[in-house]
Design a protein around this motif. Structure first.
Motif, PDB file in Angstrom:
ATOM      1  N   HIS A  89      -3.771  -2.324 -13.957  1.00  0.00           N
ATOM      2  CA  HIS A  89      -3.387  -0.923 -14.192  1.00  0.00           C
ATOM      3  C   HIS A  89      -4.497  -0.384 -15.168  1.00  0.00           C
ATOM      4  O   HIS A  89      -4.640  -0.964 -16.175  1.00  0.00           O
ATOM      5  CB  HIS A  89      -2.085  -0.639 -14.580  1.00  0.00           C
ATOM      6  CG  HIS A  89      -1.822   0.773 -14.778  1.00  0.00           C
ATOM      7  ND1 HIS A  89      -1.652   1.557 -13.727  1.00  0.00           N
ATOM      8  CD2 HIS A  89      -1.309   1.564 -15.950  1.00  0.00           C
ATOM      9  CE1 HIS A  89      -1.128   2.976 -14.151  1.00  0.00           C
ATOM     10  NE2 HIS A  89      -1.063   2.865 -15.551  1.00  0.00           N
ATOM     11  N   ASP A  90      -4.960   0.882 -14.861  1.00  0.00           N
ATOM     12  CA  ASP A  90      -5.926   1.292 -15.671  1.00  0.00           C
ATOM     13  C   ASP A  90      -5.510   1.990 -17.057  1.00  0.00           C
ATOM     14  O   ASP A  90      -4.291   2.196 -17.139  1.00  0.00           O
ATOM     15  CB  ASP A  90      -6.872   2.446 -15.019  1.00  0.00           C
ATOM     16  CG  ASP A  90      -7.873   1.814 -13.747  1.00  0.00           C
ATOM     17  OD1 ASP A  90      -8.130   0.611 -14.014  1.00  0.00           O
ATOM     18  OD2 ASP A  90      -8.086   2.309 -13.085  1.00  0.00           O
ATOM     19  N   ASP A 104       0.833  -1.093   0.093  1.00  0.00           N
ATOM     20  CA  ASP A 104       0.047  -0.029  -0.123  1.00  0.00           C
ATOM     21  C   ASP A 104       0.815   1.447  -0.051  1.00  0.00           C
ATOM     22  O   ASP A 104       0.301   2.272   0.222  1.00  0.00           O
ATOM     23  CB  ASP A 104      -1.115   0.052   1.049  1.00  0.00           C
ATOM     24  CG  ASP A 104      -1.903  -1.226   1.152  1.00  0.00           C
ATOM     25  OD1 ASP A 104      -2.207  -1.612   0.169  1.00  0.00           O
ATOM     26  OD2 ASP A 104      -2.313  -1.517   2.307  1.00  0.00           O
ATOM     27  N   THR A 105       2.269   1.262  -0.171  1.00  0.00           N
ATOM     28  CA  THR A 105       2.928   2.223  -0.159  1.00  0.00           C
ATOM     29  C   THR A 105       2.603   3.494  -1.026  1.00  0.00           C
ATOM     30  O   THR A 105       2.457   4.631  -0.715  1.00  0.00           O
ATOM     31  CB  THR A 105       4.495   2.158  -0.407  1.00  0.00           C
ATOM     32  OG1 THR A 105       5.014   1.114   0.630  1.00  0.00           O
ATOM     33  CG2 THR A 105       5.372   3.053  -0.141  1.00  0.00           C
ATOM     34  N   SER A 106       2.599   3.197  -2.382  1.00  0.00           N
ATOM     35  CA  SER A 106       2.085   4.263  -3.304  1.00  0.00           C
ATOM     36  C   SER A 106       0.560   4.404  -3.208  1.00  0.00           C
ATOM     37  O   SER A 106       0.122   5.376  -3.536  1.00  0.00           O
ATOM     38  CB  SER A 106       2.566   3.634  -4.683  1.00  0.00           C
ATOM     39  OG  SER A 106       3.895   3.437  -4.607  1.00  0.00           O
ATOM     40  N   ALA A 107      -0.096   3.560  -3.351  1.00  0.00           N
ATOM     41  CA  ALA A 107      -1.590   3.642  -3.235  1.00  0.00           C
ATOM     42  C   ALA A 107      -1.994   2.049  -2.758  1.00  0.00           C
ATOM     43  O   ALA A 107      -1.458   1.190  -2.699  1.00  0.00           O
ATOM     44  CB  ALA A 107      -2.441   3.707  -4.504  1.00  0.00           C
ATOM     45  N   GLY A 108      -3.494   2.108  -2.162  1.00  0.00           N
ATOM     46  CA  GLY A 108      -3.979   0.903  -1.729  1.00  0.00           C
ATOM     47  C   GLY A 108      -4.094  -0.341  -2.889  1.00  0.00           C
ATOM     48  O   GLY A 108      -4.580  -0.154  -3.754  1.00  0.00           O
ATOM     49  N   ASP A 109      -3.321  -1.240  -2.329  1.00  0.00           N
ATOM     50  CA  ASP A 109      -3.129  -2.687  -3.397  1.00  0.00           C
ATOM     51  C   ASP A 109      -2.351  -2.131  -4.643  1.00  0.00           C
ATOM     52  O   ASP A 109      -2.454  -2.760  -5.413  1.00  0.00           O
ATOM     53  CB  ASP A 109      -4.377  -3.141  -3.628  1.00  0.00           C
ATOM     54  CG  ASP A 109      -4.734  -3.940  -2.222  1.00  0.00           C
ATOM     55  OD1 ASP A 109      -4.061  -3.887  -1.150  1.00  0.00           O
ATOM     56  OD2 ASP A 109      -6.117  -4.157  -2.297  1.00  0.00           O
ATOM     57  N   GLY A 110      -1.515  -0.918  -4.632  1.00  0.00           N
ATOM     58  CA  GLY A 110      -0.807  -0.680  -5.786  1.00  0.00           C
ATOM     59  C   GLY A 110       0.268  -1.418  -6.180  1.00  0.00           C
ATOM     60  O   GLY A 110       0.562  -1.793  -7.299  1.00  0.00           O
ATOM     61  N   GLY A 139      -4.311  -3.158 -17.962  1.00  0.00           N
ATOM     62  CA  GLY A 139      -2.996  -3.428 -17.663  1.00  0.00           C
ATOM     63  C   GLY A 139      -1.783  -2.841 -18.228  1.00  0.00           C
ATOM     64  O   GLY A 139      -1.973  -2.264 -19.407  1.00  0.00           O
ATOM     65  N   SER A 140      -0.576  -2.864 -17.321  1.00  0.00           N
ATOM     66  CA  SER A 140       0.466  -2.476 -18.274  1.00  0.00           C
ATOM     67  C   SER A 140       1.862  -3.111 -17.853  1.00  0.00           C
ATOM     68  O   SER A 140       1.677  -3.874 -16.868  1.00  0.00           O
ATOM     69  CB  SER A 140       0.746  -0.797 -17.879  1.00  0.00           C
ATOM     70  OG  SER A 140      -0.127   0.114 -18.213  1.00  0.00           O
ATOM     71  N   GLY A 150       8.312   1.066  -7.113  1.00  0.00           N
ATOM     72  CA  GLY A 150       7.021   1.112  -7.960  1.00  0.00           C
ATOM     73  C   GLY A 150       7.153   1.878  -9.216  1.00  0.00           C
ATOM     74  O   GLY A 150       7.983   2.584  -9.337  1.00  0.00           O
ATOM     75  N   GLY A 151       5.989   1.609  -9.969  1.00  0.00           N
ATOM     76  CA  GLY A 151       6.026   2.427 -11.150  1.00  0.00           C
ATOM     77  C   GLY A 151       5.479   3.792 -10.958  1.00  0.00           C
ATOM     78  O   GLY A 151       5.123   4.264  -9.922  1.00  0.00           O
ATOM     79  N   LEU A 152       5.713   4.628 -12.094  1.00  0.00           N
ATOM     80  CA  LEU A 152       5.763   6.143 -11.589  1.00  0.00           C
ATOM     81  C   LEU A 152       4.187   6.744 -11.389  1.00  0.00           C
ATOM     82  O   LEU A 152       3.809   7.437 -10.770  1.00  0.00           O
ATOM     83  CB  LEU A 152       6.373   7.076 -12.681  1.00  0.00           C
ATOM     84  CG  LEU A 152       8.003   6.959 -12.803  1.00  0.00           C
ATOM     85  CD1 LEU A 152       8.604   7.861 -13.915  1.00  0.00           C
ATOM     86  CD2 LEU A 152       8.589   7.577 -11.467  1.00  0.00           C
ATOM     87  N   ASP A 153       3.331   5.854 -12.401  1.00  0.00           N
ATOM     88  CA  ASP A 153       1.964   6.216 -12.103  1.00  0.00           C
ATOM     89  C   ASP A 153       1.102   5.163 -11.483  1.00  0.00           C
ATOM     90  O   ASP A 153       0.041   5.114 -11.635  1.00  0.00           O
ATOM     91  CB  ASP A 153       1.549   6.590 -13.519  1.00  0.00           C
ATOM     92  CG  ASP A 153       1.340   5.431 -14.464  1.00  0.00           C
ATOM     93  OD1 ASP A 153       2.240   4.415 -13.960  1.00  0.00           O
ATOM     94  OD2 ASP A 153       0.633   5.190 -15.432  1.00  0.00           O
ATOM     95  N   ILE A 154       1.715   4.515 -10.761  1.00  0.00           N
ATOM     96  CA  ILE A 154       0.940   3.215  -9.842  1.00  0.00           C
ATOM     97  C   ILE A 154      -0.322   3.820  -9.236  1.00  0.00           C
ATOM     98  O   ILE A 154       0.053   4.906  -8.271  1.00  0.00           O
ATOM     99  CB  ILE A 154       1.747   2.465  -9.262  1.00  0.00           C
ATOM    100  CG1 ILE A 154       2.706   1.553  -9.950  1.00  0.00           C
ATOM    101  CG2 ILE A 154       1.170   1.621  -8.259  1.00  0.00           C
ATOM    102  CD1 ILE A 154       1.856   0.647 -10.992  1.00  0.00           C
ATOM    103  N   GLY A 155      -1.312   3.247  -9.299  1.00  0.00           N
ATOM    104  CA  GLY A 155      -2.618   3.689  -8.483  1.00  0.00           C
ATOM    105  C   GLY A 155      -3.238   2.584  -7.817  1.00  0.00           C
ATOM    106  O   GLY A 155      -2.658   1.364  -7.781  1.00  0.00           O
ATOM    107  N   GLN A 156      -4.337   2.779  -7.224  1.00  0.00           N
ATOM    108  CA  GLN A 156      -5.123   1.991  -6.202  1.00  0.00           C
ATOM    109  C   GLN A 156      -5.370   0.699  -7.175  1.00  0.00           C
ATOM    110  O   GLN A 156      -6.030   0.778  -8.335  1.00  0.00           O
ATOM    111  CB  GLN A 156      -6.261   2.564  -5.673  1.00  0.00           C
ATOM    112  CG  GLN A 156      -7.092   1.683  -4.879  1.00  0.00           C
ATOM    113  CD  GLN A 156      -8.173   2.289  -3.983  1.00  0.00           C
ATOM    114  OE1 GLN A 156      -8.395   3.689  -4.408  1.00  0.00           O
ATOM    115  NE2 GLN A 156      -8.597   1.746  -3.063  1.00  0.00           N
TER     116      GLN A 156
END
Length: 334
Positions: free
Chosen positions: A225-226, A162-168, A237-238, A197-203
């Protein structure tokens, strides 16, 4: 048929073959739901190619079972063997536990090949030499979902970090310390060096689900990934490409860092195509699986290729040709 083998040890429902790792003539097969030691605690089976037929003819060779590996103190629902990588006699095994079966640290386990003093590979055995745990350690991070080795560096994906985002998700790097007998890997230790993590990793992106390496690159899948413009969508995905930066002591991985250089995606995929469920990096090319792509049929799946440009970056080449796929075949899952 010649060149085909049916290897089926273990208990029913063990998911034998869920993960594979080939190191020279040695094949490692994961069975994460194998239940001999404890319910769905998992196991890894090690096979060695035997040139018992015509010398030099691979088509009449056989694979002999050498060893069955389980971690020290197996635990129920560990799912040891969910992910594997092997290189140069070192084996890295992920044990991310069953989703929602929390309360114990998830982990990855290192084994080293021991020749036992004989030149015959059929006498070799594998010894557990280390374990990596997620820093939080409550089992909610899916640490061990993806693993990869690159010389003296080990990578472990934690898809629900969860560091970057929840379940990121994040990837953790560990470096080998040869502080014992020089050249003897059986007494080596491993130290955590970095996490990223990736630069644009989100929830809910699940970065770290699939990993692969080829010096000096690491590729990481984030399969939920959206999507990107112009055709946004959920869960397309990405895959992310990183390069090793060696700013410290040359050849010492403990002070290396990893810098993202590219993100690979397909904006025209359907939602939840799950690009990044599998990744393979070999020289100048990267293959990325999208097992729920609907292009060839509902959930038939696709695999896409990118090629490294001489000018830098990665150029999309197209899809791997595939015929005869049916709905729900999930081509590209592994």
């Amino acid at each position: 048929d010649a060149g085909k083998y049916r290897l089926t040890p273990g208990t029913d429902g063990a998911l034998f073959g869920w993960s594979l790792a080939l190191d020279g003539d040695t094949l490692h097969v994961g069975a994460p739901d194998e239940s001999t030691a404890a319910e769905r605690s998992g196991a890894v089976y090690v096979y060695q190619r035997s040139d018992a037929g015509t010398p030099g003819d691979l088509f009449d060779d056989d694979f002999l079972l050498l060893d069955e590996l389980r971690p020290t103190a197996p635990r129920p629902i560990d799912r040891f063997g969910w992910s594997l990588d092997a290189e140069g006699g070192t084996l890295l095994v992920g044990a991310p536990r069953e989703l929602h079966e929390w309360g114990f640290p998830t982990r990855a386990v290192v084994f080293e090949r021991d020749s036992q003093g004989t030149p015959d590979a059929l006498d070799d055995r594998w010894l557990e030499t280390g374990q990596f745990d997620h820093p939080v350690g409550d089992g909610s991070d899916e640490f061990g979902m993806g693993v990869a080795l690159l010389a003296d560096t080990a990578f472990v994906g934690a898809t629900r970090d969860d560091t970057s985002a929840g379940d990121g998700g994040r990837v953790f790097a560990f470096a080998r310390d040869d502080k014992g007998t020089p050249g003897d890997r059986l007494d080596d230790t491993w130290s955590a060096t970095s996490a990223f993590g990736g630069l644009d990793i989100g929830q809910n992106d699940r970065f770290g689900f699939a990993l692969d390496t080829d010096e000096p690159h690491l590729v990481v899948g984030a399969y939920i990934h959206d999507g990107h413009a112009p055709d946004y969508g959920f869960g397309k995905g990405s895959a992310y490409v990183f390069v090793r930066d060696d700013p410290g002591t040359p050849g010492v991985p403990a002070d290396d860092t990893w810098t993202q250089t590219a993100e690979l995606h397909k904006s025209d995929l359907n939602s939840f195509a799950l690009l990044g469920s599998s990744v393979t990096l070999c020289g100048e090319r990267i293959a990325v699986g999208a097992p729920e792509s609907d292009t060839l049929g509902d959930g038939a799946g696709e695999v896409f290729l990118w090629r490294r440009s001489p000018l830098g970056g990665w150029l999309f080449e197209g899809a791997v040709p595939a015929t005869g796929l049916d709905a729900d075949d999930q081509f590209g899952m592994a």
